[in-house]
Enzyme design. Structure first.
Site, PDB file in Angstrom:
ATOM      1  N   ASP A  26     -13.023 -63.712  97.703  1.00 21.46           N
ATOM      2  CA  ASP A  26     -14.052 -62.556  98.672  1.00 21.46           C
ATOM      3  C   ASP A  26     -14.742 -63.625 100.668  1.00 21.46           C
ATOM      4  OD1 ASP A  26     -16.415 -61.941 100.207  1.00 21.46           O
ATOM      5  OD2 ASP A  26     -16.111 -59.434  99.148  1.00 21.46           O
ATOM      6  N   ILE A  27     -14.358 -62.611 101.839  1.00 21.92           N
ATOM      7  CA  ILE A  27     -14.595 -64.154 102.869  1.00 21.92           C
ATOM      8  C   ILE A  27     -15.746 -64.785 102.453  1.00 21.92           C
ATOM      9  CG2 ILE A  27     -14.122 -62.248 104.331  1.00 21.92           C
ATOM     10  CD1 ILE A  27     -12.419 -63.104 105.960  1.00 21.92           C
TER      11      ILE A  27
ATOM     12  N   ASN B  82     -20.035 -51.503  93.863  1.00 21.25           N
ATOM     13  CA  ASN B  82     -20.537 -50.405  94.713  1.00 21.25           C
ATOM     14  C   ASN B  82     -19.398 -48.711  94.843  1.00 21.25           C
ATOM     15  OD1 ASN B  82     -22.536 -52.346  94.701  1.00 21.25           O
ATOM     16  ND2 ASN B  82     -21.141 -53.673  96.519  1.00 21.25           N
TER      17      ASN B  82
ATOM     18  N   GLN C  86     -21.617 -49.881  99.069  1.00 21.99           N
ATOM     19  CA  GLN C  86     -20.035 -49.970  99.671  1.00 21.99           C
ATOM     20  C   GLN C  86     -19.919 -50.480 101.186  1.00 21.99           C
ATOM     21  OE1 GLN C  86     -17.922 -46.901  97.772  1.00 21.99           O
ATOM     22  NE2 GLN C  86     -15.608 -48.241  98.064  1.00 21.99           N
TER      23      GLN C  86
ATOM     24  N   HIS D  98     -13.258 -51.514  94.593  1.00 24.65           N
ATOM     25  CA  HIS D  98     -13.097 -52.814  93.377  1.00 24.65           C
ATOM     26  C   HIS D  98     -14.327 -53.317  93.312  1.00 24.65           C
ATOM     27  CE1 HIS D  98     -15.290 -52.718  98.207  1.00 24.65           C
ATOM     28  NE2 HIS D  98     -15.632 -53.285  97.862  1.00 24.65           N
ATOM     29  N   PHE D  99     -13.800 -54.206  92.535  1.00 28.59           N
ATOM     30  CA  PHE D  99     -14.825 -54.578  91.514  1.00 28.59           C
ATOM     31  C   PHE D  99     -15.164 -56.545  92.335  1.00 28.59           C
ATOM     32  CE2 PHE D  99     -12.845 -51.367  89.138  1.00 28.59           C
ATOM     33  CZ  PHE D  99     -13.850 -50.766  88.780  1.00 28.59           C
ATOM     34  N   HIS D 100     -16.223 -57.123  92.198  1.00 33.76           N
ATOM     35  CA  HIS D 100     -16.304 -57.792  92.795  1.00 33.76           C
ATOM     36  C   HIS D 100     -16.703 -58.486  91.333  1.00 33.76           C
ATOM     37  CE1 HIS D 100     -18.285 -57.337  97.479  1.00 33.76           C
ATOM     38  NE2 HIS D 100     -18.773 -55.750  96.019  1.00 33.76           N
TER      39      HIS D 100
HETATM   40  P1  5GP Z   1     -18.553 -53.486  99.286  1.00 30.77           P
HETATM   41  O1  5GP Z   1     -19.558 -54.026 100.034  1.00 30.77           O
HETATM   42  O2  5GP Z   1     -17.742 -52.999  99.881  1.00 30.77           O
HETATM   43  O3  5GP Z   1     -18.640 -54.071  97.636  1.00 30.77           O
HETATM   44  O4  5GP Z   1     -17.415 -55.224  99.232  1.00 30.77           O
HETATM   45  C1  5GP Z   1     -16.949 -55.918 100.666  1.00 30.77           C
HETATM   46  C2  5GP Z   1     -16.221 -56.573 100.030  1.00 30.77           C
HETATM   47  O5  5GP Z   1     -15.456 -56.570 100.972  1.00 30.77           O
HETATM   48  C3  5GP Z   1     -17.424 -57.835 100.900  1.00 30.77           C
HETATM   49  O6  5GP Z   1     -18.635 -58.447 100.762  1.00 30.77           O
HETATM   50  C4  5GP Z   1     -17.292 -58.726 102.349  1.00 30.77           C
HETATM   51  O7  5GP Z   1     -17.299 -59.872 102.362  1.00 30.77           O
HETATM   52  C5  5GP Z   1     -15.200 -58.041 101.239  1.00 30.77           C
HETATM   53  N1  5GP Z   1     -14.504 -58.077 102.897  1.00 30.77           N
HETATM   54  C6  5GP Z   1     -14.757 -57.233 104.240  1.00 30.77           C
HETATM   55  N2  5GP Z   1     -13.568 -57.870 104.779  1.00 30.77           N
HETATM   56  C7  5GP Z   1     -12.679 -58.966 104.670  1.00 30.77           C
HETATM   57  C8  5GP Z   1     -11.557 -59.245 104.740  1.00 30.77           C
HETATM   58  O8  5GP Z   1     -10.420 -59.178 105.797  1.00 30.77           O
HETATM   59  N3  5GP Z   1     -10.706 -60.341 103.604  1.00 30.77           N
HETATM   60  C9  5GP Z   1     -11.653 -60.390 102.553  1.00 30.77           C
HETATM   61  N4  5GP Z   1     -11.098 -61.428 101.257  1.00 30.77           N
HETATM   62  N5  5GP Z   1     -12.967 -59.648 102.253  1.00 30.77           N
HETATM   63  C10 5GP Z   1     -13.657 -59.045 102.959  1.00 30.77           C
END
Ligand code: 5GP
Ligand code: ZN
Length: 132
Positions: A28-29, A84, A91, A97-99
């Site tokens: 994750d970035i 999420n 989300q 996706h799963f963290h």
């Molecule tokens: P969500 O909030 O949908 O559960 O998680 C999305 C995740 O994607 C966030 O933790 C965010 O940091 C990550 N993310 C968003 N854009 C990018 C990207 O371009 N590359 C990577 N590696 N992670 C990303």
């Protein structure tokens, strides 16, 4: 094409942790904690509810293995495996996706707190969630 589909297609660079025919795992970035990884299906689905069962199984199976690998290799004391589902649940990227978030201590920069709503009639709750 969504941002994760672009990553899967190689149009946006990523740090690959694991890849197979059906699943991609990348760092994750945001690195909420050291080693924070995202496990996603290569086949687009908006979220876990919308995804077909096989897709979810593939992701969960990879997440299980990666949780063990990442926890062991980072020396973390544990990890959160988090999904999420929907904007209301936080989300932000509408590609399932799963963290995997390794946990080191109470001072990690993540807060997951189970508060309490007002007192609920559990029989009513049960009927509702069962759809009766
Ligand atoms: P969500 O909030 O949908 O559960 O998680 C999305 C995740 O994607 C966030 O933790 C965010 O940091 C990550 N993310 C968003 N854009 C990018 C990207 O371009 N590359 C990577 N590696 N992670 C990303
Ligand atoms: Zn996608």
């Amino acid at each position: 094409m969504c941002i994760f589909c672009k990553i899967i297609a190689g149009e946006i660079p990523s740090k690959k942790v694991y890849e197979d025919e059906n699943v991609l795992a990348i760092l994750d970035i945001s690195q909420v904690t050291f080693g924070h990884t995202l496990v996603m299906p290569k086949k687009h689905a908006d979220n876990i509810i919308q995804a077909d069962e096989e897709t979810v199984k593939n992701c969960i199976s990879a997440a299980k293995k990666l949780a063990a690998q990442i926890t062991a290799n980072t020396g973390a004391a544990g990890c959160n495996i988090l999904n999420n589902c929907g904007e209301a649940a936080g989300q932000t990227v509408n590609h399932l996706h799963f963290h995997i978030i390794p946990r080191y201590s109470d001072n990690d920069s993540i807060v997951i707190k189970f508060g309490e709503s007002e007192k609920q009639d559990l029989d009513k709750v049960l009927k509702t969630v069962r759809g009766e």
